[in-house]
Design a protein around this motif. Sequence first.
Motif, PDB file in Angstrom:
ATOM      1  N   SER A  76       3.847  -9.972  53.942  1.00  0.00           N
ATOM      2  CA  SER A  76       4.873 -11.316  54.111  1.00  0.00           C
ATOM      3  C   SER A  76       5.376 -11.509  52.661  1.00  0.00           C
ATOM      4  O   SER A  76       4.590 -11.424  51.733  1.00  0.00           O
ATOM      5  CB  SER A  76       3.744 -12.357  54.510  1.00  0.00           C
ATOM      6  OG  SER A  76       4.396 -13.424  54.350  1.00  0.00           O
ATOM      7  N   PRO A  77       6.506 -11.698  52.767  1.00  0.00           N
ATOM      8  CA  PRO A  77       7.022 -12.410  51.430  1.00  0.00           C
ATOM      9  C   PRO A  77       6.759 -13.486  50.730  1.00  0.00           C
ATOM     10  O   PRO A  77       6.302 -13.337  49.286  1.00  0.00           O
ATOM     11  CB  PRO A  77       8.457 -12.635  51.921  1.00  0.00           C
ATOM     12  CG  PRO A  77       8.879 -11.796  53.292  1.00  0.00           C
ATOM     13  CD  PRO A  77       7.311 -11.922  53.795  1.00  0.00           C
ATOM     14  N   GLY A  78       6.176 -14.382  51.532  1.00  0.00           N
ATOM     15  CA  GLY A  78       5.793 -15.429  50.819  1.00  0.00           C
ATOM     16  C   GLY A  78       4.383 -15.256  50.308  1.00  0.00           C
ATOM     17  O   GLY A  78       4.149 -15.523  49.096  1.00  0.00           O
ATOM     18  N   LEU A  79       3.693 -14.423  50.934  1.00  0.00           N
ATOM     19  CA  LEU A  79       2.232 -14.114  50.567  1.00  0.00           C
ATOM     20  C   LEU A  79       2.048 -13.107  49.270  1.00  0.00           C
ATOM     21  O   LEU A  79       1.343 -13.142  48.455  1.00  0.00           O
ATOM     22  CB  LEU A  79       1.164 -13.529  51.388  1.00  0.00           C
ATOM     23  CG  LEU A  79       1.083 -14.479  52.724  1.00  0.00           C
ATOM     24  CD1 LEU A  79       0.206 -13.819  53.908  1.00  0.00           C
ATOM     25  CD2 LEU A  79      -0.034 -15.635  52.291  1.00  0.00           C
ATOM     26  N   VAL A  80       3.156 -12.299  49.183  1.00  0.00           N
ATOM     27  CA  VAL A  80       3.281 -11.181  48.177  1.00  0.00           C
ATOM     28  C   VAL A  80       3.652 -11.886  46.948  1.00  0.00           C
ATOM     29  O   VAL A  80       2.859 -11.674  45.867  1.00  0.00           O
ATOM     30  CB  VAL A  80       4.210 -10.325  48.409  1.00  0.00           C
ATOM     31  CG1 VAL A  80       4.705  -9.352  47.145  1.00  0.00           C
ATOM     32  CG2 VAL A  80       3.689  -9.208  49.629  1.00  0.00           C
ATOM     33  N   ALA A  81       4.488 -13.182  47.009  1.00  0.00           N
ATOM     34  CA  ALA A  81       5.056 -13.773  45.899  1.00  0.00           C
ATOM     35  C   ALA A  81       3.775 -14.545  45.388  1.00  0.00           C
ATOM     36  O   ALA A  81       3.486 -14.707  44.081  1.00  0.00           O
ATOM     37  CB  ALA A  81       6.250 -14.482  46.477  1.00  0.00           C
ATOM     38  N   ASN A  82       3.021 -15.170  46.210  1.00  0.00           N
ATOM     39  CA  ASN A  82       1.965 -16.110  45.879  1.00  0.00           C
ATOM     40  C   ASN A  82       1.019 -15.297  45.077  1.00  0.00           C
ATOM     41  O   ASN A  82       0.140 -15.645  44.168  1.00  0.00           O
ATOM     42  CB  ASN A  82       1.237 -16.727  46.989  1.00  0.00           C
ATOM     43  CG  ASN A  82       2.200 -17.931  47.659  1.00  0.00           C
ATOM     44  OD1 ASN A  82       2.990 -18.559  46.834  1.00  0.00           O
ATOM     45  ND2 ASN A  82       2.014 -18.094  48.716  1.00  0.00           N
ATOM     46  N   PRO A 106       9.161  -9.684  44.410  1.00  0.00           N
ATOM     47  CA  PRO A 106       9.689 -10.088  45.568  1.00  0.00           C
ATOM     48  C   PRO A 106       9.674  -8.928  46.772  1.00  0.00           C
ATOM     49  O   PRO A 106      10.131  -9.185  47.593  1.00  0.00           O
ATOM     50  CB  PRO A 106      11.277 -10.075  44.968  1.00  0.00           C
ATOM     51  CG  PRO A 106      11.314  -9.090  43.990  1.00  0.00           C
ATOM     52  CD  PRO A 106       9.850  -9.098  43.365  1.00  0.00           C
ATOM     53  N   ASN A 107       8.817  -8.044  46.425  1.00  0.00           N
ATOM     54  CA  ASN A 107       8.708  -6.990  47.417  1.00  0.00           C
ATOM     55  C   ASN A 107       7.884  -7.598  48.579  1.00  0.00           C
ATOM     56  O   ASN A 107       7.130  -8.374  48.671  1.00  0.00           O
ATOM     57  CB  ASN A 107       7.930  -5.908  46.740  1.00  0.00           C
ATOM     58  CG  ASN A 107       8.393  -5.069  45.768  1.00  0.00           C
ATOM     59  OD1 ASN A 107       9.872  -5.118  45.910  1.00  0.00           O
ATOM     60  ND2 ASN A 107       7.729  -4.990  44.827  1.00  0.00           N
ATOM     61  N   ASN A 108       8.206  -6.694  49.905  1.00  0.00           N
ATOM     62  CA  ASN A 108       7.732  -7.272  51.274  1.00  0.00           C
ATOM     63  C   ASN A 108       7.627  -6.077  51.962  1.00  0.00           C
ATOM     64  O   ASN A 108       8.373  -4.943  51.975  1.00  0.00           O
ATOM     65  CB  ASN A 108       8.490  -8.485  51.546  1.00  0.00           C
ATOM     66  CG  ASN A 108       9.706  -8.205  51.822  1.00  0.00           C
ATOM     67  OD1 ASN A 108      10.672  -8.698  51.223  1.00  0.00           O
ATOM     68  ND2 ASN A 108      10.117  -7.613  52.973  1.00  0.00           N
ATOM     69  N   GLY A 109       6.853  -6.256  53.339  1.00  0.00           N
ATOM     70  CA  GLY A 109       6.782  -5.201  54.140  1.00  0.00           C
ATOM     71  C   GLY A 109       8.058  -4.945  54.860  1.00  0.00           C
ATOM     72  O   GLY A 109       9.001  -5.640  55.022  1.00  0.00           O
TER      73      GLY A 109
END
Length: 209
Positions: A98-104, A109-112
Amino acid sequence: SVSAMFTDMIMTRKHTGETTYDITMCMNGALSGLVGITAGCSVCEPWAALVIGIVAGWVYIFWSSLLVQLKIDDAVDAIPVHFGNGMWGCIATGLFASPGLVANAYGTPNNGLFYGGANAGKLLGVEIVGILFIIGWVGVIMIPYFMLLNAMGLFRVDALEEEVGLDISHHKGAAYDMSGPSEDAKEKYEISTSQRKLVVPADDGEENA
């Protein structure tokens, strides 16, 4: 973990027509779910964890069946659980992060892949490269080691110890098959170990030989 465990049970029923309560497959299914979510546990939403667990059950069944077809001896299905689902867990992170969880968690800014965006495929590519690197690293380190053990005659135990079970010969107790080995097999093993001057635990309170 739970979704993978029940997936194994459902797939077995679909394949055989009967619901089989196999405790070994049940626990390995649960372990497969845990292994599958380990890589992405900090960046995957609960719904994604459920999907990952379901697929982990399929991955476990596939690898377990493949080992049987290839006649590879893996008594506890460690390869399907840890190798098969270890790879799936890395790939799943590249799909479901998830973008938000990766950022946290990491401040990047990477995501699935399933979330789209400019960097959607980057994480998946990194995960695949990581899998290939790990396979290469382990292969380079362990294949020569296994070849050396094989040359020294230490790569596997003898056929009699396999029949008796390593729980008896190495750990002095039975596991999985609670009935234990046959009396004939134990007698043969005791004769074999006595010739090698090893101590064999006596039966039912008898003193060790």
